[in-house]
Design an enzyme around this catalytic site. Sequence first.
Site, PDB file in Angstrom:
ATOM      1  N   HIS A  24      -9.528   1.310  -0.567  1.00 25.29           N
ATOM      2  CA  HIS A  24      -9.322   1.900   0.862  1.00 25.29           C
ATOM      3  C   HIS A  24     -10.783   2.001   1.431  1.00 25.29           C
ATOM      4  O   HIS A  24     -11.841   1.957   0.764  1.00 25.29           O
ATOM      5  CB  HIS A  24      -9.087   3.360   0.779  1.00 25.29           C
ATOM      6  CG  HIS A  24      -7.696   3.774   0.317  1.00 25.29           C
ATOM      7  ND1 HIS A  24      -7.307   3.295  -0.980  1.00 25.29           N
ATOM      8  CD2 HIS A  24      -6.657   4.390   0.856  1.00 25.29           C
ATOM      9  CE1 HIS A  24      -6.041   3.954  -1.069  1.00 25.29           C
ATOM     10  NE2 HIS A  24      -5.503   4.596   0.181  1.00 25.29           N
ATOM     11  N   ASP A  64       2.178   4.227   2.575  1.00 21.17           N
ATOM     12  CA  ASP A  64       0.890   4.939   2.149  1.00 21.17           C
ATOM     13  C   ASP A  64       1.648   6.293   1.143  1.00 21.17           C
ATOM     14  O   ASP A  64       1.720   6.124  -0.115  1.00 21.17           O
ATOM     15  CB  ASP A  64       0.081   5.354   3.185  1.00 21.17           C
ATOM     16  CG  ASP A  64      -1.127   5.741   2.774  1.00 21.17           C
ATOM     17  OD1 ASP A  64      -1.602   5.380   1.643  1.00 21.17           O
ATOM     18  OD2 ASP A  64      -1.909   6.383   3.526  1.00 21.17           O
ATOM     19  N   HIS A  85       1.450   4.963  -2.424  1.00 26.06           N
ATOM     20  CA  HIS A  85       0.927   5.683  -3.587  1.00 26.06           C
ATOM     21  C   HIS A  85       1.991   6.368  -4.353  1.00 26.06           C
ATOM     22  O   HIS A  85       3.039   6.596  -3.773  1.00 26.06           O
ATOM     23  CB  HIS A  85      -0.078   6.876  -3.090  1.00 26.06           C
ATOM     24  CG  HIS A  85      -1.256   6.175  -2.438  1.00 26.06           C
ATOM     25  ND1 HIS A  85      -2.525   6.113  -3.302  1.00 26.06           N
ATOM     26  CD2 HIS A  85      -1.496   5.759  -1.192  1.00 26.06           C
ATOM     27  CE1 HIS A  85      -3.295   5.687  -2.310  1.00 26.06           C
ATOM     28  NE2 HIS A  85      -2.834   5.507  -1.277  1.00 26.06           N
ATOM     29  N   GLU A 112     -10.790   4.141   6.940  1.00 29.47           N
ATOM     30  CA  GLU A 112      -9.473   5.208   7.091  1.00 29.47           C
ATOM     31  C   GLU A 112     -10.065   6.242   7.705  1.00 29.47           C
ATOM     32  O   GLU A 112      -9.674   6.753   8.657  1.00 29.47           O
ATOM     33  CB  GLU A 112      -8.950   5.468   5.681  1.00 29.47           C
ATOM     34  CG  GLU A 112      -7.740   6.274   6.024  1.00 29.47           C
ATOM     35  CD  GLU A 112      -6.915   6.938   4.828  1.00 29.47           C
ATOM     36  OE1 GLU A 112      -7.615   6.804   3.809  1.00 29.47           O
ATOM     37  OE2 GLU A 112      -5.963   7.292   4.917  1.00 29.47           O
ATOM     38  N   GLY A 145      -9.130   8.323  -1.699  1.00 33.91           N
ATOM     39  CA  GLY A 145      -9.495   9.586  -1.485  1.00 33.91           C
ATOM     40  C   GLY A 145     -10.508   9.788  -0.287  1.00 33.91           C
ATOM     41  O   GLY A 145     -10.341   8.766   0.511  1.00 33.91           O
ATOM     42  N   ARG A 151       3.442  16.672 -15.179  1.00 33.13           N
ATOM     43  CA  ARG A 151       2.681  17.230 -16.321  1.00 33.13           C
ATOM     44  C   ARG A 151       3.157  16.517 -17.673  1.00 33.13           C
ATOM     45  O   ARG A 151       2.500  16.684 -18.590  1.00 33.13           O
ATOM     46  CB  ARG A 151       2.905  18.558 -16.406  1.00 33.13           C
ATOM     47  CG  ARG A 151       2.742  19.536 -15.245  1.00 33.13           C
ATOM     48  CD  ARG A 151       2.823  20.916 -15.313  1.00 33.13           C
ATOM     49  NE  ARG A 151       2.495  21.601 -14.144  1.00 33.13           N
ATOM     50  CZ  ARG A 151       2.456  22.921 -13.800  1.00 33.13           C
ATOM     51  NH1 ARG A 151       3.110  23.768 -14.746  1.00 33.13           N
ATOM     52  NH2 ARG A 151       2.185  23.409 -12.777  1.00 33.13           N
ATOM     53  N   HIS A 208       0.731  -1.188  -0.019  1.00 35.58           N
ATOM     54  CA  HIS A 208      -0.117  -0.232   0.058  1.00 35.58           C
ATOM     55  C   HIS A 208       0.757   1.364  -0.214  1.00 35.58           C
ATOM     56  O   HIS A 208       1.434   1.612   0.992  1.00 35.58           O
ATOM     57  CB  HIS A 208      -1.031   0.030   1.178  1.00 35.58           C
ATOM     58  CG  HIS A 208      -1.930   0.995   1.137  1.00 35.58           C
ATOM     59  ND1 HIS A 208      -3.287   0.801   1.317  1.00 35.58           N
ATOM     60  CD2 HIS A 208      -1.929   2.250   0.990  1.00 35.58           C
ATOM     61  CE1 HIS A 208      -3.897   2.003   1.208  1.00 35.58           C
ATOM     62  NE2 HIS A 208      -3.012   2.954   0.987  1.00 35.58           N
ATOM     63  N   ASP A 260      -6.110   3.184  -8.974  1.00 39.93           N
ATOM     64  CA  ASP A 260      -7.391   3.485  -8.146  1.00 39.93           C
ATOM     65  C   ASP A 260      -8.266   4.709  -8.762  1.00 39.93           C
ATOM     66  O   ASP A 260      -7.880   5.480  -9.253  1.00 39.93           O
ATOM     67  CB  ASP A 260      -6.788   3.760  -6.749  1.00 39.93           C
ATOM     68  CG  ASP A 260      -6.127   5.236  -6.302  1.00 39.93           C
ATOM     69  OD1 ASP A 260      -5.897   5.777  -7.357  1.00 39.93           O
ATOM     70  OD2 ASP A 260      -6.455   5.633  -5.245  1.00 39.93           O
TER      71      ASP A 260
HETATM   72  N1  LIG Z   1      -4.118   8.031   2.744  1.00 37.90           N
HETATM   73  C1  LIG Z   1      -4.829   7.934   1.635  1.00 37.90           C
HETATM   74  N2  LIG Z   1      -6.238   7.575   1.688  1.00 37.90           N
HETATM   75  C2  LIG Z   1      -6.971   7.738   0.540  1.00 37.90           C
HETATM   76  N3  LIG Z   1      -6.493   8.159  -0.540  1.00 37.90           N
HETATM   77  C3  LIG Z   1      -5.111   8.522  -0.689  1.00 37.90           C
HETATM   78  C4  LIG Z   1      -4.148   8.300   0.495  1.00 37.90           C
HETATM   79  N4  LIG Z   1      -2.964   8.660   0.017  1.00 37.90           N
HETATM   80  C5  LIG Z   1      -2.842   9.095  -1.119  1.00 37.90           C
HETATM   81  N5  LIG Z   1      -4.306   8.974  -1.499  1.00 37.90           N
HETATM   82  C6  LIG Z   1      -4.721   9.072  -3.169  1.00 37.90           C
HETATM   83  O1  LIG Z   1      -5.235  10.553  -3.153  1.00 37.90           O
HETATM   84  C7  LIG Z   1      -6.113  10.458  -4.390  1.00 37.90           C
HETATM   85  C8  LIG Z   1      -7.240  11.424  -4.219  1.00 37.90           C
HETATM   86  C9  LIG Z   1      -7.222  12.121  -5.261  1.00 37.90           C
HETATM   87  C10 LIG Z   1      -8.749  13.104  -5.205  1.00 37.90           C
HETATM   88  O2  LIG Z   1      -9.611  12.751  -4.183  1.00 37.90           O
HETATM   89  C11 LIG Z   1      -9.386  13.632  -6.391  1.00 37.90           C
HETATM   90  C12 LIG Z   1     -10.415  14.452  -6.153  1.00 37.90           C
HETATM   91  C13 LIG Z   1     -10.806  15.390  -7.029  1.00 37.90           C
HETATM   92  C14 LIG Z   1     -10.259  15.567  -8.032  1.00 37.90           C
HETATM   93  C15 LIG Z   1      -8.908  14.641  -8.334  1.00 37.90           C
HETATM   94  C16 LIG Z   1      -8.207  15.038  -9.585  1.00 37.90           C
HETATM   95  O3  LIG Z   1      -7.147  14.280  -9.762  1.00 37.90           O
HETATM   96  O4  LIG Z   1      -8.304  15.921 -10.282  1.00 37.90           O
HETATM   97  C17 LIG Z   1      -8.511  13.925  -7.290  1.00 37.90           C
HETATM   98  C18 LIG Z   1      -6.824   8.920  -4.290  1.00 37.90           C
HETATM   99  O5  LIG Z   1      -7.151   8.452  -5.501  1.00 37.90           O
HETATM  100  C19 LIG Z   1      -5.478   8.190  -3.657  1.00 37.90           C
HETATM  101  O6  LIG Z   1      -4.744   7.521  -4.760  1.00 37.90           O
HETATM  102 ZN   LIG Z   2      -3.522   4.987   0.554  1.00 37.42          ZN
END
Ligand SMILES: Nc1ncnc2c1ncn2[C@@H]1O[C@H](CCC(=O)c2cccc(C(=O)O)c2)[C@@H](O)[C@H]1O
Ligand SMILES: [Zn+2]
Length: 353
Positions: free
Chosen positions: A210, A291, A29, A213, A183, A82, A27, A149
């Site tokens: 997930h 994580d 990212h 959490e 997320g 990018r 786990h 994911d």
């Molecule tokens: N501990 C965590 N617990 C949960 N997730 C975690 C954790 N750590 C990292 N993540 C990551 O954060 C991403 C979140 C991205 C997200 O919410 C979002 C919302 C709106 C627009 C966009 C975009 O890209 O435009 C993105 C998840 O997909 C996941 O891979």
């Molecule tokens: Zn995570």
Amino acid sequence: MTDRLIDPSIPRDLHAFIASLPKAELHVHHVGSASPRIVSELAARHADSKVPSDLEALADYFTFTDFAHFIEVYLSVVDLIRTPEDVRLLTYEVARDLARQQVRYAELTITPFSSTRRGIDEKAFMEAIEDARKAAEAEFGTVLRWCFDIPGEAGLVSAEETARLATDDRLRPEGLVSFGLGGPEIGVPRPQFKPYFDRAIAAGLRSVPHAGETTGPETVWDALTHLRAERIGHGTNSFQDPKLLAHLAEERIPLEVCPTSNIATRAVRTLDEHPIKEFVKAGIVVTINSDDPPMFGTDLNNEYAVAARLLDLDERGLAELAKNAVEASFLDEPGKSRIKDEIDTYTEAWLAP
Ligand SMILES: Nc1ncnc2c1ncn2[C@@H]1O[C@H](CCC(=O)c2cccc(C(=O)O)c2)[C@@H](O)[C@H]1O
Ligand SMILES: [Zn+2]
């Protein structure tokens, strides 16, 4: 490991044992693994970003008030990636950091939607991660696999896009083994993602959302029932439901526990209050993971040191924990046996008089 991460309450030689112990990471990212050096390099390259390029300012920037704040900061780092070359560099450097910690196998969670919606060409994105995966395996000996994911809060458009990228034979990368959901959980019910998980599972991917959490045990039940989860990302709040604990133990559904992450995002107040002990007591298969290590000021070795302290483990206990992760991975059986044998050989040699 830097001295900053050495926990004085566990013996130095246990830290040394952990540092050279062969491990699997289940786990972690992709973007969340960008080291300060990579982040500052990208931030300097893209001067319009609000991410600081100065290493000290970065440590402050990575201090979170709550989970929502963490996601906001996380997305500002996503904004730094990018081009396909940024993707390739990040992936390759993440593999280097894993290899340095004696990680033999890692399932890296990637959010392709975040990159494609920012304009990176989907084919070029897949080629970049695959190119880095192959180079890393050849050069560092670390085997990488991918979990794609859904960023749940980005809505069903992101679910559709992630399912498409994961199941289209012309795009799906060779290293892809699983399908996840990340997320925020509050206001993002899991059952709505069932059709996308059904498609991914039908295409041969394993389900690793997930859950639990930042919300309660009912989210973990939803992940099991609707998304057919085979492992749970975090699952922290499962401790509130004894029936769930018994179910996870009986069905041998591993939890991907990330102790320091839970403190950094304020999902748990202190490490001493972390429910990992309850999970072990309930007979659940516990795996230790990092994580988003640089964002949380940790690495996998430090997470094993934290586990050693919280669970009062010696070398053999740590070796069992490392083998749990190998066993819970989606590696093939010969691959699992190879790493488990390596763990045993290493441990016996370490303990030999
Ligand atoms: N501990 C965590 N617990 C949960 N997730 C975690 C954790 N750590 C990292 N993540 C990551 O954060 C991403 C979140 C991205 C997200 O919410 C979002 C919302 C709106 C627009 C966009 C975009 O890209 O435009 C993105 C998840 O997909 C996941 O891979
Ligand atoms: Zn995570």
